[in-house]
Scaffold this motif. Structure first.
Motif, PDB file in Angstrom:
ATOM      1  N   LEU A  96     -66.497  14.584  15.193  1.00 11.05           N
ATOM      2  CA  LEU A  96     -66.604  13.967  16.606  1.00 11.05           C
ATOM      3  C   LEU A  96     -65.179  14.397  17.256  1.00 11.05           C
ATOM      4  CD1 LEU A  96     -68.025  10.353  16.048  1.00 11.05           C
ATOM      5  CD2 LEU A  96     -69.018  12.375  17.217  1.00 11.05           C
ATOM      6  N   PRO A  97     -65.288  14.831  18.475  1.00 11.92           N
ATOM      7  CA  PRO A  97     -64.187  15.349  19.250  1.00 11.92           C
ATOM      8  C   PRO A  97     -63.483  14.053  19.569  1.00 11.92           C
ATOM      9  CG  PRO A  97     -65.964  15.858  20.465  1.00 11.92           C
ATOM     10  CD  PRO A  97     -66.407  15.339  19.265  1.00 11.92           C
ATOM     11  N   ALA A  98     -61.830  14.068  19.348  1.00  9.43           N
ATOM     12  CA  ALA A  98     -61.353  13.083  19.775  1.00  9.43           C
ATOM     13  C   ALA A  98     -60.761  12.865  20.967  1.00  9.43           C
ATOM     14  CB  ALA A  98     -59.848  12.880  18.838  1.00  9.43           C
ATOM     15  N   ASP A  99     -60.304  14.288  21.662  1.00  3.93           N
ATOM     16  CA  ASP A  99     -59.944  14.178  23.178  1.00  3.93           C
ATOM     17  C   ASP A  99     -60.401  15.474  23.621  1.00  3.93           C
ATOM     18  OD1 ASP A  99     -58.331  15.927  21.550  1.00  3.93           O
ATOM     19  OD2 ASP A  99     -56.456  15.121  22.639  1.00  3.93           O
ATOM     20  N   GLY A 100     -61.308  16.401  22.955  1.00  2.00           N
ATOM     21  CA  GLY A 100     -61.693  17.676  23.242  1.00  2.00           C
ATOM     22  C   GLY A 100     -62.939  17.844  23.508  1.00  2.00           C
ATOM     23  N   PRO A 101     -63.673  18.708  24.009  1.00  2.00           N
ATOM     24  CA  PRO A 101     -65.124  18.933  24.436  1.00  2.00           C
ATOM     25  C   PRO A 101     -65.990  18.760  23.173  1.00  2.00           C
ATOM     26  CG  PRO A 101     -64.077  21.122  24.749  1.00  2.00           C
ATOM     27  CD  PRO A 101     -62.950  20.064  24.073  1.00  2.00           C
ATOM     28  N   ILE A 102     -67.239  18.712  23.371  1.00  2.00           N
ATOM     29  CA  ILE A 102     -68.450  18.637  22.314  1.00  2.00           C
ATOM     30  C   ILE A 102     -68.797  20.027  22.260  1.00  2.00           C
ATOM     31  CG2 ILE A 102     -70.590  18.096  21.838  1.00  2.00           C
ATOM     32  CD1 ILE A 102     -70.091  15.462  23.340  1.00  2.00           C
ATOM     33  N   LYS A 103     -68.831  20.669  20.921  1.00  2.00           N
ATOM     34  CA  LYS A 103     -69.127  21.915  20.681  1.00  2.00           C
ATOM     35  C   LYS A 103     -70.580  21.895  19.772  1.00  2.00           C
ATOM     36  CE  LYS A 103     -66.676  25.346  18.126  1.00  2.00           C
ATOM     37  NZ  LYS A 103     -65.399  26.083  17.884  1.00  2.00           N
ATOM     38  N   SER A 162     -66.716  25.032  39.191  1.00  2.00           N
ATOM     39  CA  SER A 162     -67.179  24.966  38.014  1.00  2.00           C
ATOM     40  C   SER A 162     -66.138  25.196  36.997  1.00  2.00           C
ATOM     41  CB  SER A 162     -68.008  26.508  37.602  1.00  2.00           C
ATOM     42  OG  SER A 162     -67.209  27.692  38.105  1.00  2.00           O
ATOM     43  N   SER A 163     -64.905  25.383  37.232  1.00  4.49           N
ATOM     44  CA  SER A 163     -63.874  25.322  36.254  1.00  4.49           C
ATOM     45  C   SER A 163     -63.075  23.942  36.134  1.00  4.49           C
ATOM     46  CB  SER A 163     -62.600  26.570  36.666  1.00  4.49           C
ATOM     47  OG  SER A 163     -62.073  26.019  37.942  1.00  4.49           O
ATOM     48  N   SER A 164     -63.712  22.969  36.713  1.00  2.00           N
ATOM     49  CA  SER A 164     -63.399  21.752  36.810  1.00  2.00           C
ATOM     50  C   SER A 164     -63.464  21.321  35.247  1.00  2.00           C
ATOM     51  CB  SER A 164     -64.049  20.827  37.781  1.00  2.00           C
ATOM     52  OG  SER A 164     -63.570  19.476  37.628  1.00  2.00           O
ATOM     53  N   THR A 165     -62.746  20.177  34.688  1.00  2.00           N
ATOM     54  CA  THR A 165     -62.837  19.815  33.522  1.00  2.00           C
ATOM     55  C   THR A 165     -63.973  18.545  33.642  1.00  2.00           C
ATOM     56  OG1 THR A 165     -60.976  18.305  33.545  1.00  2.00           O
ATOM     57  CG2 THR A 165     -60.873  20.594  32.588  1.00  2.00           C
ATOM     58  N   VAL A 166     -64.203  17.828  34.751  1.00  2.00           N
ATOM     59  CA  VAL A 166     -64.806  16.890  34.788  1.00  2.00           C
ATOM     60  C   VAL A 166     -66.423  17.217  35.598  1.00  2.00           C
ATOM     61  CG1 VAL A 166     -65.276  14.643  35.992  1.00  2.00           C
ATOM     62  CG2 VAL A 166     -63.127  15.482  35.245  1.00  2.00           C
ATOM     63  N   ALA A 167     -67.492  16.750  34.964  1.00  2.00           N
ATOM     64  CA  ALA A 167     -68.678  17.213  35.454  1.00  2.00           C
ATOM     65  C   ALA A 167     -69.333  16.190  36.558  1.00  2.00           C
ATOM     66  CB  ALA A 167     -69.729  16.858  34.391  1.00  2.00           C
ATOM     67  N   CYS A 224     -71.547  24.654  29.255  1.00  2.00           N
ATOM     68  CA  CYS A 224     -72.820  23.980  29.590  1.00  2.00           C
ATOM     69  C   CYS A 224     -72.739  22.766  30.441  1.00  2.00           C
ATOM     70  CB  CYS A 224     -73.789  24.011  28.622  1.00  2.00           C
ATOM     71  SG  CYS A 224     -73.961  25.695  27.694  1.00  2.00           S
ATOM     72  N   VAL A 225     -72.998  22.893  31.698  1.00  2.00           N
ATOM     73  CA  VAL A 225     -73.118  21.358  32.358  1.00  2.00           C
ATOM     74  C   VAL A 225     -74.616  20.970  32.631  1.00  2.00           C
ATOM     75  CG1 VAL A 225     -72.575  20.069  34.515  1.00  2.00           C
ATOM     76  CG2 VAL A 225     -71.160  22.077  33.545  1.00  2.00           C
ATOM     77  N   LEU A 226     -75.015  20.046  31.556  1.00  2.00           N
ATOM     78  CA  LEU A 226     -76.443  19.342  31.752  1.00  2.00           C
ATOM     79  C   LEU A 226     -76.717  18.007  32.413  1.00  2.00           C
ATOM     80  CD1 LEU A 226     -76.802  20.578  27.802  1.00  2.00           C
ATOM     81  CD2 LEU A 226     -77.344  21.899  29.900  1.00  2.00           C
ATOM     82  N   PHE A 265     -73.249  16.033  32.025  1.00  2.00           N
ATOM     83  CA  PHE A 265     -72.166  15.874  30.960  1.00  2.00           C
ATOM     84  C   PHE A 265     -71.889  17.446  30.511  1.00  2.00           C
ATOM     85  CE2 PHE A 265     -76.187  15.923  28.858  1.00  2.00           C
ATOM     86  CZ  PHE A 265     -76.180  16.410  27.732  1.00  2.00           C
ATOM     87  N   VAL A 266     -70.809  17.695  30.153  1.00  2.00           N
ATOM     88  CA  VAL A 266     -70.326  19.039  29.596  1.00  2.00           C
ATOM     89  C   VAL A 266     -70.414  19.186  28.136  1.00  2.00           C
ATOM     90  CG1 VAL A 266     -68.652  20.705  29.837  1.00  2.00           C
ATOM     91  CG2 VAL A 266     -68.977  19.448  31.577  1.00  2.00           C
ATOM     92  N   VAL A 267     -70.928  20.418  27.585  1.00  2.00           N
ATOM     93  CA  VAL A 267     -70.809  20.808  26.246  1.00  2.00           C
ATOM     94  C   VAL A 267     -70.434  22.247  26.381  1.00  2.00           C
ATOM     95  CG1 VAL A 267     -72.428  19.373  25.159  1.00  2.00           C
ATOM     96  CG2 VAL A 267     -73.354  21.278  26.145  1.00  2.00           C
ATOM     97  N   TYR A 268     -70.055  22.689  25.140  1.00  2.00           N
ATOM     98  CA  TYR A 268     -69.385  24.189  24.768  1.00  2.00           C
ATOM     99  C   TYR A 268     -70.288  24.637  23.746  1.00  2.00           C
ATOM    100  CZ  TYR A 268     -65.705  23.666  28.218  1.00  2.00           C
ATOM    101  OH  TYR A 268     -65.086  23.433  29.526  1.00  2.00           O
TER     102      TYR A 268
END
Length: 149
Positions: free
Chosen positions: A80-87, A35-40, A55-57, A45-48
């Motif tokens: 829009l996030p350039a290289d970070g997660p979607i919040k 669950s701590s992996s950065t890849v879904a 949240c992995v949806l 897909f992953v959002v914060y």
């Protein structure tokens, strides 16, 4: 019987060493959880949320009105996030409830009401025209739910 201060200091130092050693063992022995992996996983897909909950949806949730609107609000609020997660502009508890409703395949009107509860500006529909009105806010800046007929 009163313990001398020097003895208390020795005991405290001993327990600090024991606690530090236990902490090192715990860090080394625990495997890295998936669950701590950065890849879904495939198909997800992953959002914060704003309270930093991950949240992995499933990708199929992108078809829901609630999630599409939250993503639009996220773009407006955070860009829009350039290289970070979607919040997303909501807390984890709200996301849990939204996912619950998505799984239950609720009516579009229920999804719209849910979105209006977090929207900074409420969309009010009247026929085919859309009107924007500022949603009233509580002292902490959160929108207030209003019931009307």
């Amino acid at each position: 019987m009163v313990t001398p201060p020097k003895t208390l200091i020795k005991i405290a130092r001993k327990w600090q060493k024991v606690a530090a050693a236990a902490e090192r063992r715990r860090k080394i022995s625990l495997p890295r959880s998936r669950s701590s992996s950065t890849v879904a996983d495939k198909g997800h897909f992953v959002v914060y949320t704003v309270d930093q909950k991950r949240c992995v949806l499933p990708l199929r949730y992108l078809g829901s009105y609630v999630l599409r609107e939250l993503l639009k609000m996220s773009e407006e609020e955070f860009g829009l996030p350039a290289d970070g997660p979607i919040k997303l502009p909501c807390e984890a508890a709200f996301m849990e409830y939204a996912v619950y409703l998505i799984r239950r395949h609720v009516d579009l009107e229920v999804e719209r009401a849910l979105v209006l509860s977090v929207a900074p500006a409420a969309k009010l529909s009247c026929g085919s025209n859309l009107f924007w009105s500022a949603a009233p806010a509580a002292e902490d800046g959160r929108p207030v739910m209003i019931y009307g007929f």
